[in-house]
Motif scaffolding. Structure first.
Motif, mmCIF file in Angstrom:
data_model
loop_
_atom_site.group_PDB
_atom_site.id
_atom_site.type_symbol
_atom_site.label_atom_id
_atom_site.label_comp_id
_atom_site.label_asym_id
_atom_site.label_seq_id
_atom_site.Cartn_x
_atom_site.Cartn_y
_atom_site.Cartn_z
ATOM 1 N N PHE A 190 0.796 -1.228 0.000
ATOM 2 C CA PHE A 190 0.000 0.000 0.000
ATOM 3 C C PHE A 190 0.828 1.279 0.000
ATOM 4 O O PHE A 190 0.310 2.342 -0.260
ATOM 5 N N ARG A 191 2.126 1.169 0.302
ATOM 6 C CA ARG A 191 2.940 2.387 0.443
ATOM 7 C C ARG A 191 3.828 2.602 -0.775
ATOM 8 O O ARG A 191 4.989 2.191 -0.800
ATOM 9 N N ILE A 236 -1.030 -4.616 10.826
ATOM 10 C CA ILE A 236 -1.725 -3.332 10.967
ATOM 11 C C ILE A 236 -2.403 -2.938 9.650
ATOM 12 O O ILE A 236 -3.569 -2.525 9.633
ATOM 13 N N SER A 237 -1.698 -3.109 8.539
ATOM 14 C CA SER A 237 -2.251 -2.700 7.246
ATOM 15 C C SER A 237 -3.505 -3.492 6.898
ATOM 16 O O SER A 237 -4.482 -2.934 6.369
ATOM 17 N N PHE A 238 -3.496 -4.795 7.170
ATOM 18 C CA PHE A 238 -4.649 -5.602 6.765
ATOM 19 C C PHE A 238 -5.795 -5.543 7.767
ATOM 20 O O PHE A 238 -6.936 -5.837 7.404
ATOM 21 N N ILE A 239 -5.521 -5.125 9.013
ATOM 22 C CA ILE A 239 -6.649 -4.780 9.892
ATOM 23 C C ILE A 239 -7.362 -3.559 9.301
ATOM 24 O O ILE A 239 -8.593 -3.508 9.252
ATOM 25 N N ARG A 288 -9.884 -8.557 -10.785
ATOM 26 C CA ARG A 288 -10.140 -7.209 -10.281
ATOM 27 C C ARG A 288 -9.941 -6.192 -11.409
ATOM 28 O O ARG A 288 -10.687 -5.217 -11.504
ATOM 29 N N SER A 289 -8.967 -6.437 -12.254
ATOM 30 C CA SER A 289 -8.739 -5.510 -13.375
ATOM 31 C C SER A 289 -9.914 -5.531 -14.346
ATOM 32 O O SER A 289 -10.193 -4.533 -15.009
ATOM 33 N N LEU A 290 -10.604 -6.666 -14.419
ATOM 34 C CA LEU A 290 -11.769 -6.779 -15.306
ATOM 35 C C LEU A 290 -13.029 -6.241 -14.644
ATOM 36 O O LEU A 290 -14.084 -6.188 -15.267
ATOM 37 N N ASN A 301 -12.852 -2.215 3.331
ATOM 38 C CA ASN A 301 -12.336 -0.903 2.948
ATOM 39 C C ASN A 301 -11.876 -0.993 1.492
ATOM 40 O O ASN A 301 -11.803 -2.084 0.933
ATOM 41 N N ASN A 302 -11.588 0.140 0.874
ATOM 42 C CA ASN A 302 -11.077 0.076 -0.500
ATOM 43 C C ASN A 302 -9.641 0.573 -0.575
ATOM 44 O O ASN A 302 -9.168 1.286 0.305
ATOM 45 N N ILE A 303 -8.938 0.153 -1.617
ATOM 46 C CA ILE A 303 -7.491 0.334 -1.651
ATOM 47 C C ILE A 303 -7.057 1.804 -1.587
ATOM 48 O O ILE A 303 -6.132 2.127 -0.834
#
Length: 284
Positions: free
Chosen positions: A36-37, A118-121, A278-280, A126-128
């Motif tokens: 995510f970072r 922490i990130s996946f909690i 997800r891309s589709l 939620n959305n990216i």
DNA sequence: TTCCAGGGATATA
DNA sequence: TATATCCATGGA
């Protein structure tokens, strides 16, 4: 005895050069939902991991990774693993043919356990884009100032924060989970956990507030290289429904059935499928 | 306005 | 053990 492995990279004091990019694609790696970072600036990507950073750039058919943390990122990018072999096994499954072609440069990163927990909690329901934003604020608020960026917070820093802080960065109802999980983690030896079996590690992780089976599977896949698992999220549930024409079973059963199918390579299969569908924008 | 996002905790049966 | 409901937030 034949040597079956060959290097796809070379390294020096301040950079890594990926010479074979058929198994290394910056966009595939960064956009398949495991990290995510990162920031895109022009034709470069800046990536932050734990307290390290690097600059990624494609040039003349190579990828150049500029960093002061060369050995850290050799491990982080899983450069000593043979992805051709993994893909050659998985491509035997018809449903993985197109996803592997589409995400041919995906690699499963070796990320920091605390950062993944922490990130996946935060990732739950939620959305990216929002996950990225919340984590960025988290680092800015609690992480060490590294000069031109902030490190991911240490456990001590996380434990010093209260619920109102986590709400202020946009965590919403997950704020309480973050406070409680951070407290619980004082009794965890995150390095030791790697020696546990997937089943035992999952039991340990789901004891943390805010960690259920899906979040635990992501932590195990992205931080502990446990690949005999298949995280079921809203996208991969749709993939299952499409593959088997059955949306009546629970996510746990879906996951179990898919691990039965893909075995020890399930975690890799999940990433190719997740990234492709997800891309589709696959719908039911 | 309603739906959705890399779901989990809780109550209830 | 299995299912239903609630949960913050912001973009679509």
């Amino acid at each position: 005895m034949p040597i079956t492995y060959y290097m796809i990279y070379s390294k020096s004091a301040d950079k890594i050069i990926i010479s074979d990019t058929s198994d290394f694609n910056i966009e595939h790696i960064l956009d398949c939902g495991q990290v995510f970072r990162y920031l895109k600036t022009g034709d470069c990507y800046t990536l932050f991991a734990k307290d390290a950073n690097c600059l990624l750039q494609s040039k003349d058919g190579c990828v150049i990774i500029k960093t002061k943390f060369v050995d850290f990122f050799v491990n982080y990018f899983d450069l000593d693993r043979d992805y051709k072999k993994i893909k050659s096994e998985l491509v035997k499954f018809d449903e993985l043919n197109e996803p592997i072609r589409f995400g041919s440069g995906i690699r499963l990163l070796n990320q920091d356990p605390l950062e993944m927990i922490i990130s996946f909690i935060i990732s739950a329901n939620n959305n990216i884009p929002r996950i990225k934003m919340i984590i960025e604020r988290l680092c800015k608020g609690l992480g060490q100032n590294m000069g031109d960026y902030y490190a991911f917070p240490t456990l001590n820093a996380l434990q010093s924060a209260d619920e109102s802080f986590f709400k202020s960065i946009g965590a919403g109802y997950r704020a309480m989970y973050l406070v409680n999980a951070s407290r619980q983690l004082k009794d965890f030896d995150l390095d030791y956990l790697k020696s546990l079996t997937t089943s035992d590690l999952r039991k340990k992780l789901v004891s943390l507030m805010g960690v259920g089976n899906k979040v635990a599977d992501c932590i195990m896949l992205f931080a502990y290289k446990k690949t005999d698992l298949f995280p079921m999220d809203t996208w991969t549930k749709r993939v299952y429904t499409k593959m088997f024409n059955d949306k009546t079973v629970s996510a746990d059963v879906m996951s179990k059935n898919l691990v039965g199918r893909f075995g020890d390579l399930s975690g890799y299969a999940q990433q190719y499928l997740y990234y492709y569908f997800r891309s589709l924008k696959l719908t039911y």
